[in-house]
Design an enzyme around this catalytic site. Sequence first.
Site, PDB file in Angstrom:
ATOM      1  N   CYS A 103       0.826  -1.201   0.000  1.00 20.07           N
ATOM      2  CA  CYS A 103       0.000   0.000   0.000  1.00 20.07           C
ATOM      3  C   CYS A 103       0.870   1.264   0.000  1.00 20.07           C
ATOM      4  O   CYS A 103       0.595   2.221  -0.726  1.00 20.07           O
ATOM      5  CB  CYS A 103      -0.902  -0.032   1.231  1.00 20.07           C
ATOM      6  SG  CYS A 103      -2.015   1.342   1.340  1.00 20.07           S
ATOM      7  N   CYS A 140      -4.236  -2.457   5.855  1.00 20.18           N
ATOM      8  CA  CYS A 140      -4.069  -1.105   5.339  1.00 20.18           C
ATOM      9  C   CYS A 140      -5.327  -0.646   4.605  1.00 20.18           C
ATOM     10  O   CYS A 140      -5.756  -1.279   3.646  1.00 20.18           O
ATOM     11  CB  CYS A 140      -2.877  -1.114   4.385  1.00 20.18           C
ATOM     12  SG  CYS A 140      -2.457   0.475   3.715  1.00 20.18           S
TER      13      CYS A 140
END
Length: 368
Positions: free
Chosen positions: A102, A199
Amino acid sequence: MSETAKKVIVGMSGGVDSSVSAWLLQQQGYQVEGLFMKNWEEDDGEEYCTAAADLADAQAVCDKLGIELHTVNFAAEYWDNVFELFLAEYKAGRTPNPDILCNKEIKFKAFLEFAAEDLGADYIATGHYVRRADVDGKSRLLRGLDSNKDQSYFLYTLSHEQIAQSLFPVGELEKPQVRKIAEDLGLVTAKKKDSTGICFIGERKFREFLGRYLPAQPGKIITVDGDEIGEHQGLMYHTLGQRKGLGIGGTKEGTEEPWYVVDKDVENNILVVAQGHEHPRLMSVGLIAQQLHWVDREPFTGTMRCTVKTRYRQTDIPCTVKALDDDRIKVIFDEPVAAVTPGQSAVFYNGEVCLGGGIIEQRLPLPV
């Protein structure tokens, strides 16, 4: 600061770290604006979905600081470049780290590009606990000052060019200092707990969430001696070194110590367990890593001495690293290490400096 203040776009998550980062940059004379990224399209009304509350908190902080808050939707980029790979890794029996991906694909790529091209930013800033240092014309990634909160492990894929365009204001502080600043300023995020979970997807029930996208395939749980002692609901729900959630707590053998996952036989859909967190089958003398990222972007050849972390918050492990080819290295630990997990990242350090890292392709088991 120059007469024309440099423009910084702060990634505002609705948390205390990004809130204080924005204020610190204001104090340093930057022209500060915020950006709230939506990276997941909610498909339910579960309490775990906190995006609306996070946006409200980010807006409240920006209003208090007198800065503009922009919003952007990176859900398509997140799905294509993070989530699909995350699922593929789990399907292959590995344990990926979505936060690292991410950061690589969203926070320091999509966000960086959007801030520069659409918002005219000179820099971006995030609330990560890391520091940067410029040495010999290249930006280096350093551990955060607060060793308890250091997040350099999650940022090893960044290049020196990306680091040069990024600011990390709270990396120079310890977490209690950050919370005190937020309290003194009267920010709504001052006492907000740190986020955990995947995330951008939040604190959902992981097994239930994963089960929506990957069909569970139950199989046998066997001991290292070959005895069948239970059934697992899917290899994807288990990782090396795991103790909880095996469903075999009442099964006692030999030492009567707790059971730990020591291997995953993906081909035969079998989970292998042993007793004791330092069982020889759980230990590795080294690893092979691939998909390498070095912060200075110089190809690594030969050998080097450094330290490595094979998971977040692990104590540094002294090791020797040897290049196998352009994109693979062999790492030998000074002492055997437990629960080295394929799919996770091995991240290398020279003192305070994060050198880079790679994905663990395989572990080198302790000879037994």
